[in-house]
Design a protein around this motif. Structure first.
Motif, PDB file in Angstrom:
ATOM      1  N   PRO A 192      43.200  21.679  25.950  1.00  0.00           N
ATOM      2  CA  PRO A 192      42.081  20.741  26.140  1.00  0.00           C
ATOM      3  C   PRO A 192      42.564  19.393  26.682  1.00  0.00           C
ATOM      4  N   TRP A 193      41.720  18.744  27.467  1.00  0.00           N
ATOM      5  CA  TRP A 193      42.057  17.457  28.068  1.00  0.00           C
ATOM      6  C   TRP A 193      42.416  16.408  27.020  1.00  0.00           C
ATOM      7  N   THR A 194      41.837  16.511  25.852  1.00  0.00           N
ATOM      8  CA  THR A 194      41.996  15.485  24.827  1.00  0.00           C
ATOM      9  C   THR A 194      43.266  15.643  24.001  1.00  0.00           C
ATOM     10  N   VAL A 195      44.022  16.703  24.225  1.00  0.00           N
ATOM     11  CA  VAL A 195      45.218  16.980  23.431  1.00  0.00           C
ATOM     12  C   VAL A 195      46.449  16.367  24.094  1.00  0.00           C
ATOM     13  N   SER A 196      47.279  15.709  23.293  1.00  0.00           N
ATOM     14  CA  SER A 196      48.512  15.090  23.795  1.00  0.00           C
ATOM     15  C   SER A 196      49.717  15.967  23.451  1.00  0.00           C
ATOM     16  N   SER A 197      50.864  15.630  24.024  1.00  0.00           N
ATOM     17  CA  SER A 197      52.076  16.384  23.714  1.00  0.00           C
ATOM     18  C   SER A 197      52.452  16.216  22.242  1.00  0.00           C
ATOM     19  N   LYS A 198      52.155  15.054  21.669  1.00  0.00           N
ATOM     20  CA  LYS A 198      52.430  14.829  20.249  1.00  0.00           C
ATOM     21  C   LYS A 198      51.610  15.795  19.387  1.00  0.00           C
ATOM     22  N   GLU A 199      50.341  15.967  19.733  1.00  0.00           N
ATOM     23  CA  GLU A 199      49.488  16.890  18.979  1.00  0.00           C
ATOM     24  C   GLU A 199      49.948  18.338  19.146  1.00  0.00           C
ATOM     25  N   LEU A 200      50.401  18.690  20.332  1.00  0.00           N
ATOM     26  CA  LEU A 200      50.918  20.039  20.550  1.00  0.00           C
ATOM     27  C   LEU A 200      52.162  20.279  19.706  1.00  0.00           C
ATOM     28  N   ARG A 204      61.185  20.536  22.054  1.00  0.00           N
ATOM     29  CA  ARG A 204      60.674  19.803  23.208  1.00  0.00           C
ATOM     30  C   ARG A 204      59.327  20.358  23.636  1.00  0.00           C
ATOM     31  N   CYS A 205      58.471  19.468  24.113  1.00  0.00           N
ATOM     32  CA  CYS A 205      57.178  19.859  24.659  1.00  0.00           C
ATOM     33  C   CYS A 205      57.003  19.123  25.982  1.00  0.00           C
ATOM     34  N   GLN A 206      56.809  19.861  27.056  1.00  0.00           N
ATOM     35  CA  GLN A 206      56.624  19.248  28.365  1.00  0.00           C
ATOM     36  C   GLN A 206      55.199  19.498  28.826  1.00  0.00           C
ATOM     37  N   LEU A 207      54.427  18.427  28.913  1.00  0.00           N
ATOM     38  CA  LEU A 207      53.021  18.469  29.313  1.00  0.00           C
ATOM     39  C   LEU A 207      52.901  17.685  30.616  1.00  0.00           C
ATOM     40  N   PRO A 208      52.903  18.356  31.774  1.00  0.00           N
ATOM     41  CA  PRO A 208      52.902  17.637  33.051  1.00  0.00           C
ATOM     42  C   PRO A 208      51.567  16.967  33.356  1.00  0.00           C
ATOM     43  N   PHE A 209      51.671  15.812  33.993  1.00  0.00           N
ATOM     44  CA  PHE A 209      50.493  15.042  34.380  1.00  0.00           C
ATOM     45  C   PHE A 209      50.321  15.046  35.891  1.00  0.00           C
ATOM     46  N   ASP A 210      49.080  14.933  36.329  1.00  0.00           N
ATOM     47  CA  ASP A 210      48.746  14.829  37.745  1.00  0.00           C
ATOM     48  C   ASP A 210      48.785  13.350  38.122  1.00  0.00           C
ATOM     49  N   ARG A 211      49.579  13.002  39.096  1.00  0.00           N
ATOM     50  CA  ARG A 211      49.705  11.598  39.497  1.00  0.00           C
ATOM     51  C   ARG A 211      48.404  11.029  40.041  1.00  0.00           C
ATOM     52  N   ASP A 212      47.611  11.857  40.723  1.00  0.00           N
ATOM     53  CA  ASP A 212      46.377  11.368  41.332  1.00  0.00           C
ATOM     54  C   ASP A 212      45.286  11.104  40.304  1.00  0.00           C
ATOM     55  N   THR A 213      45.111  12.015  39.359  1.00  0.00           N
ATOM     56  CA  THR A 213      44.018  11.873  38.398  1.00  0.00           C
ATOM     57  C   THR A 213      44.429  11.146  37.129  1.00  0.00           C
ATOM     58  N   GLY A 214      45.711  11.213  36.769  1.00  0.00           N
ATOM     59  CA  GLY A 214      46.175  10.606  35.529  1.00  0.00           C
ATOM     60  C   GLY A 214      45.971  11.495  34.313  1.00  0.00           C
ATOM     61  N   PHE A 215      45.355  12.655  34.512  1.00  0.00           N
ATOM     62  CA  PHE A 215      45.145  13.604  33.416  1.00  0.00           C
ATOM     63  C   PHE A 215      46.263  14.642  33.423  1.00  0.00           C
ATOM     64  N   HIS A 216      46.498  15.246  32.236  1.00  0.00           N
ATOM     65  CA  HIS A 216      47.481  16.328  32.241  1.00  0.00           C
ATOM     66  C   HIS A 216      46.871  17.557  32.881  1.00  0.00           C
ATOM     67  N   ARG A 217      47.717  18.494  33.233  1.00  0.00           N
ATOM     68  CA  ARG A 217      47.288  19.651  34.025  1.00  0.00           C
ATOM     69  C   ARG A 217      46.792  20.832  33.199  1.00  0.00           C
ATOM     70  N   ARG A 218      46.606  20.617  31.905  1.00  0.00           N
ATOM     71  CA  ARG A 218      46.043  21.616  30.985  1.00  0.00           C
ATOM     72  C   ARG A 218      46.984  22.773  30.694  1.00  0.00           C
ATOM     73  N   TYR A 219      48.272  22.591  30.917  1.00  0.00           N
ATOM     74  CA  TYR A 219      49.259  23.579  30.513  1.00  0.00           C
ATOM     75  C   TYR A 219      50.531  22.853  30.114  1.00  0.00           C
ATOM     76  N   CYS A 220      51.382  23.548  29.358  1.00  0.00           N
ATOM     77  CA  CYS A 220      52.642  22.945  28.942  1.00  0.00           C
ATOM     78  C   CYS A 220      53.661  24.025  28.647  1.00  0.00           C
ATOM     79  N   TRP A 221      54.900  23.578  28.466  1.00  0.00           N
ATOM     80  CA  TRP A 221      55.991  24.454  28.058  1.00  0.00           C
ATOM     81  C   TRP A 221      56.540  23.906  26.756  1.00  0.00           C
ATOM     82  N   ILE A 222      56.916  24.795  25.852  1.00  0.00           N
ATOM     83  CA  ILE A 222      57.436  24.372  24.555  1.00  0.00           C
ATOM     84  C   ILE A 222      58.752  25.092  24.281  1.00  0.00           C
TER      85      ILE A 222
END
Length: 106
Positions: free
Chosen positions: A26-34, A46-64
């Motif tokens: 979800p858009w509202t979830v941070s890497s800390k919450e994950l 480690r948790c890597q939650l990539p962000f989109d430079r244009d929108t400033g939002f994360h891309r809704r996927y991550c690696w743990i």
């Protein structure tokens, strides 16, 4: 100069060693919450939650990355993972060697 190159190479290798891939975050979830959510199964390194430079939002996927393979098994055994009302799509990260990747020109 050589030390900087070695550090970059180590960084590239570490990015390839994540244990699970998580989609539908979800858009509202941070890497800390994950990290907090997945730490119920064991130690999260480690948790890597990539962000989109244009929108400033994360891309809704991550690696743990977890501390042990047993933790990964515990995560994958759970039927469904729900965070802030949304079901996460969790799957084990597959490691492919560079030679196994498909050539995009084919």
């Amino acid at each position: 100069m050589a030390a900087a190159g070695a550090a970059r190479a180590a960084g590239r290798r570490s990015r390839q060693l994540f244990d699970i891939f998580v989609a539908e975050v979800p858009w509202t979830v941070s890497s800390k919450e994950l990290k907090e959510y997945f730490s119920q199964f064991g130690s999260v390194q480690r948790c890597q939650l990539p962000f989109d430079r244009d929108t400033g939002f994360h891309r809704r996927y991550c690696w743990i990355k977890f501390s042990t393979p047993e933790v990964v098994e515990n995560v994958l055994k759970k039927d469904s993972h729900i965070l802030e009302g949304s079901k996460l799509a969790v799957r084990q990260q597959t490691r492919r060697r560079h030679s196994q990747r498909r050539n995009p020109r084919e």
